[in-house]
Design an enzyme around this catalytic site. Structure first.
Site, mmCIF file in Angstrom:
data_model
loop_
_atom_site.group_PDB
_atom_site.id
_atom_site.type_symbol
_atom_site.label_atom_id
_atom_site.label_comp_id
_atom_site.label_asym_id
_atom_site.label_seq_id
_atom_site.Cartn_x
_atom_site.Cartn_y
_atom_site.Cartn_z
ATOM 1 N N ASP A 534 0.849 -1.189 0.000
ATOM 2 C CA ASP A 534 0.000 0.000 0.000
ATOM 3 C C ASP A 534 0.888 1.243 0.000
ATOM 4 O OD1 ASP A 534 -2.903 1.095 0.570
ATOM 5 O OD2 ASP A 534 -1.537 2.211 1.876
ATOM 6 N N ILE A 535 0.582 2.184 -0.903
ATOM 7 C CA ILE A 535 1.339 3.440 -0.964
ATOM 8 C C ILE A 535 0.916 4.314 0.207
ATOM 9 C CG2 ILE A 535 1.873 5.465 -2.356
ATOM 10 C CD1 ILE A 535 1.214 3.855 -4.828
ATOM 11 N N GLU A 577 -4.853 2.341 -4.315
ATOM 12 C CA GLU A 577 -3.394 2.408 -4.302
ATOM 13 C C GLU A 577 -2.763 1.156 -3.707
ATOM 14 O OE1 GLU A 577 -4.839 4.372 -0.465
ATOM 15 O OE2 GLU A 577 -5.445 4.167 -2.552
#
Length: 664
Positions: A534-535, A577
């Site tokens: 996950d960003i 994301e």
């Protein structure tokens, strides 16, 4: 117009079918037409359509005198000048192209200010977007006094650009419908032609024979004029065993009665000046499609006085019609046989959408259809850099990769031209591995065209010389068209499946594909690991730099993930994301090294710099519960802990719910 038809016709049948299906539940039966769309591949071919639409739109500006006084132009999708009404200076064109270059990047209106003859002018371009995918396909250029531009002129021009786009799509829909109508007319005409052919065949009988017709006519004329010497000279496309039927000579003088009768299609006569007063008559044997031969009669003058030329002409015309009917019947039988074989081949090819099956079906059908000893199908393989032998009944050539342009097969592929060879031994300058390996003498070959592009070659060989006829040669070309269509459908089906399993933005696999793969692997493997990436604070990235920059960051992270895993690993976009990577037959500790490599590379290689958090979970055959859902849940919980513990770290899921954390 040819450029316009090129992009309209491409995949029109598939597009029409999809749109009709989509509008079945709609109240408007023509809704599908408004949903037709141009795609990126069409943009290079739109110049004529854009210019025509511009001229139509500009002609309607008479009701807006203030806008008529402005200068207008239109540019293509690359921002290159296409057309304008006025013959402007080169400098003006440069200003519009400069503005279009800026608009192409920003996807918004871009203006260039310039002072011309003491007047401040604004040159600006308005990007025109497609109505479905919102891609820029052209730019509308305008110039006006800067003062007008700043007090509402720009907004007015932008509103007028929407009208231009409407004109463009009206023209596009017109061309699309015209193309469909042309296709329908062509199909109806082809259907009528086959119906007529069927009616002709119905009227014919099995006892209609070309040689029988000719023999009957010769015998009839000989019986009416027993003292006449009669011969029938036929054109080179017909051979007969009858002793009085001979080939038409190639070299005849213009005074020859046979030459005159054959050329003019009328009765020709010549009387000699000697004492015998011989009479020579040429009667054309012709039908509606042309002259097929000439009856040559020679008789003494006393006999000629009893000859009715009109009656002979009628007999010759009747014979020509009978001969033509017999030839048509013979040809009809051949066409029916070809259509039947074509139908059988098409049915067999349509049984599968796998390329391997299609090539195998084609290989088996062609061998039986032509009675060939050997069949070899070549297909271009870019990865192997040559023509791969996909199917061949000679073991030494199977799966071989041949050099492009080498041998007879390479020549057919390179030139795109079909080939017929009656005696391989008499052609010492030509070489072929197929002919040499099999000891064959006869060959017919044709290129394999898929979607208008030559992708391979089909070769049929026989040990006997002069085995294949010209009809075989022509039939193979027709069969190659059906095979190419089946190959194209299979490739299209494979591409559709590939696109359905891919995320359009990142190029990674879609989540449903990852779920299916993990489920299948869990039924065969003994372990595997899942990494969820996950960003961190991605919303801040979007809010700070904009969504386009956010998409760019997401693509960069996706590329890092793809380049950090093995070839057999599966990377997918999990949602938003969040990305995920499944590592078959890999334990959680090894997966941790992969995740840590991804984390470090993202921190170092992204611009602007972002970080990622990773959660890792594993499964093995010894677990009490092995499922895709439980694996995703545990990896997601590990990711949740990584987020709560400060982000930019890798967290392992363990069965006792304690997490091992790798910090940055």
């Amino acid at each position: 117009m040819s450029e316009q038809k090129a992009y309209v016709h491409k995949d029109s049948r598939m597009l029409l079918q999809d749109n009709i299906h989509a509008s079945r539940d709609s109240e408007d039966p023509t809704a599908w037409l408004r949903e037709t769309e141009i795609v990126t591949h069409d943009f290079p071919y739109l110049a004529n359509l854009i210019a025509d639409s511009f001229n139509e739109w500009f002609s309607g500006l008479d009701v807006l005198p203030f806008s008529k006084s402005w200068e207008w132009c239109v540019l293509n999708f690359e921002g290159k000048y296409i057309n304008n009404i006025w013959d402007e200076q080169e400098l003006w064109r440069q200003q519009w192209e400069q503005a279009a270059a800026s608009s192409l990047i920003s996807e918004t209106i871009s203006a260039v200010q310039l002072t011309v003859e003491g007047k401040d002018l604004s040159f600006f371009t308005i990007p025109l977007f497609t109505r479905v995918d919102n891609e820029i396909f052209a730019f509308l250029g305008c110039s006006m006094p800067t003062q007008q531009y700043e007090v509402g002129g720009r907004d007015t021009a932008e509103a007028m650009s929407l009208h231009y786009r409407t004109c463009f799509y009206h023209e596009f829909e017109h061309i699309f419908v015209a193309d469909l109508a042309s296709t329908h007319i062509h199909a109806e005409r082809e259907s009528n032609r086959r119906s007529l052919l069927y009616q002709i065949v119905q009227r014919m009988h099995d006892n209609i024979d070309v040689d029988a017709v000719l023999s009957e006519v010769i015998d009839s004329i000989s019986a009416m004029y027993p003292g006449a010497r009669l011969e029938l000279f036929m054109s080179q496309d017909h051979r007969s065993t009858h002793p009085q039927v001979k080939p038409l000579p190639f070299h005849m003088t213009s005074d020859d009665v046979c030459a005159r009768a054959f050329k003019d299609g009328r009765v020709a006569m010549h009387t000699s000046d000697d004492d015998d007063r011989n009479v020579e008559i040429g009667l054309p044997l012709g039908g509606k499609q042309g002259v097929y031969g000439v009856f040559h009669m020679m008789m003494d003058n006393p006999i000629f006085s009893d000859v009715d030329l009109r009656f002979l002409s009628m007999v010759a015309d009747t014979a020509g019609t009978a001969f033509e009917n017999a030839k048509l019947y013979e040809r009809s039988n051949q066409l029916i046989r070809e259509l039947r074989m074509s139908n059988e081949l098409t049915q067999r090819l349509n049984q599968s959408l796998r390329l391997g099956d299609i090539f195998q079906f084609a290989f088996e059908e062609l061998l039986g259809m032509f009675g060939a000893d050997y069949c070899c199908i070549l297909h271009m393989n870019e990865e192997k850099g040559g023509l791969e032998v996909i199917a061949c009944n000679h073991p030494s050539l199977q799966n071989e990769v041949l050099e492009v342009g080498a041998g007879l097969g390479g020549k057919v592929y390179s030139t795109g031209e079909s080939l017929i060879m009656s005696d391989y031994i008499d052609n010492p300058k030509t070489t072929s591995r197929l002919m040499n390996a099999t000891g064959s003498q006869s060959l017919i070959a044709t290129p394999l065209s898929v979607g208008g592009e030559i992708r391979g070659a089909i070769m049929l060989a026989h040990r006997d010389a002069h085995y294949f006829s010209y009809d075989n040669y022509r039939l193979l070309q027709a069969m190659a068209g059906h095979i190419g269509l089946a190959v194209g459908n299979a490739r299209l089906h494979a591409e559709v499946r590939r696109l359905a399993n891919r995320d359009s933005l990142t190029g990674l696999y879609a989540r449903h594909y990852l779920d299916e793969e993990i489920k299948e692997r869990q039924s065969t493997d003994f372990c595997g690991s899942l990494i969820v990436v996950d960003i961190d604070q991605f919303k801040i990235v979007n809010d700070t730099y904009g969504h386009q920059k956010g998409d760019k960051i997401l693509k960069e992270v996706s590329e890092i993930v793809k380049s950090s895993i093995r070839q057999g690993d599966i990377a997918a976009r999990w949602g938003g994301e969040e990305l995920s990577v499944y590592l078959p037959l890999m334990g959680v500790q090894q997966a941790g090294y992969v995740a840590e490599r991804i984390r470090k590379r993202v921190m170092e290689e992204t611009e602007p710099n972002v970080t990622v958090s990773c959660g890792i979970a594993e499964w093995s055959w010894m677990d009490d519960r092995v499922s895709v859902e439980s694996l995703f849940y545990r990896a997601d919980m590990a990711l949740y802990k990584a987020k709560n513990n400060g982000r930019n770290q890798v967290v392992f899921d363990t069965k006792d719910n304690d997490s091992n954390i790798k910090n940055s």
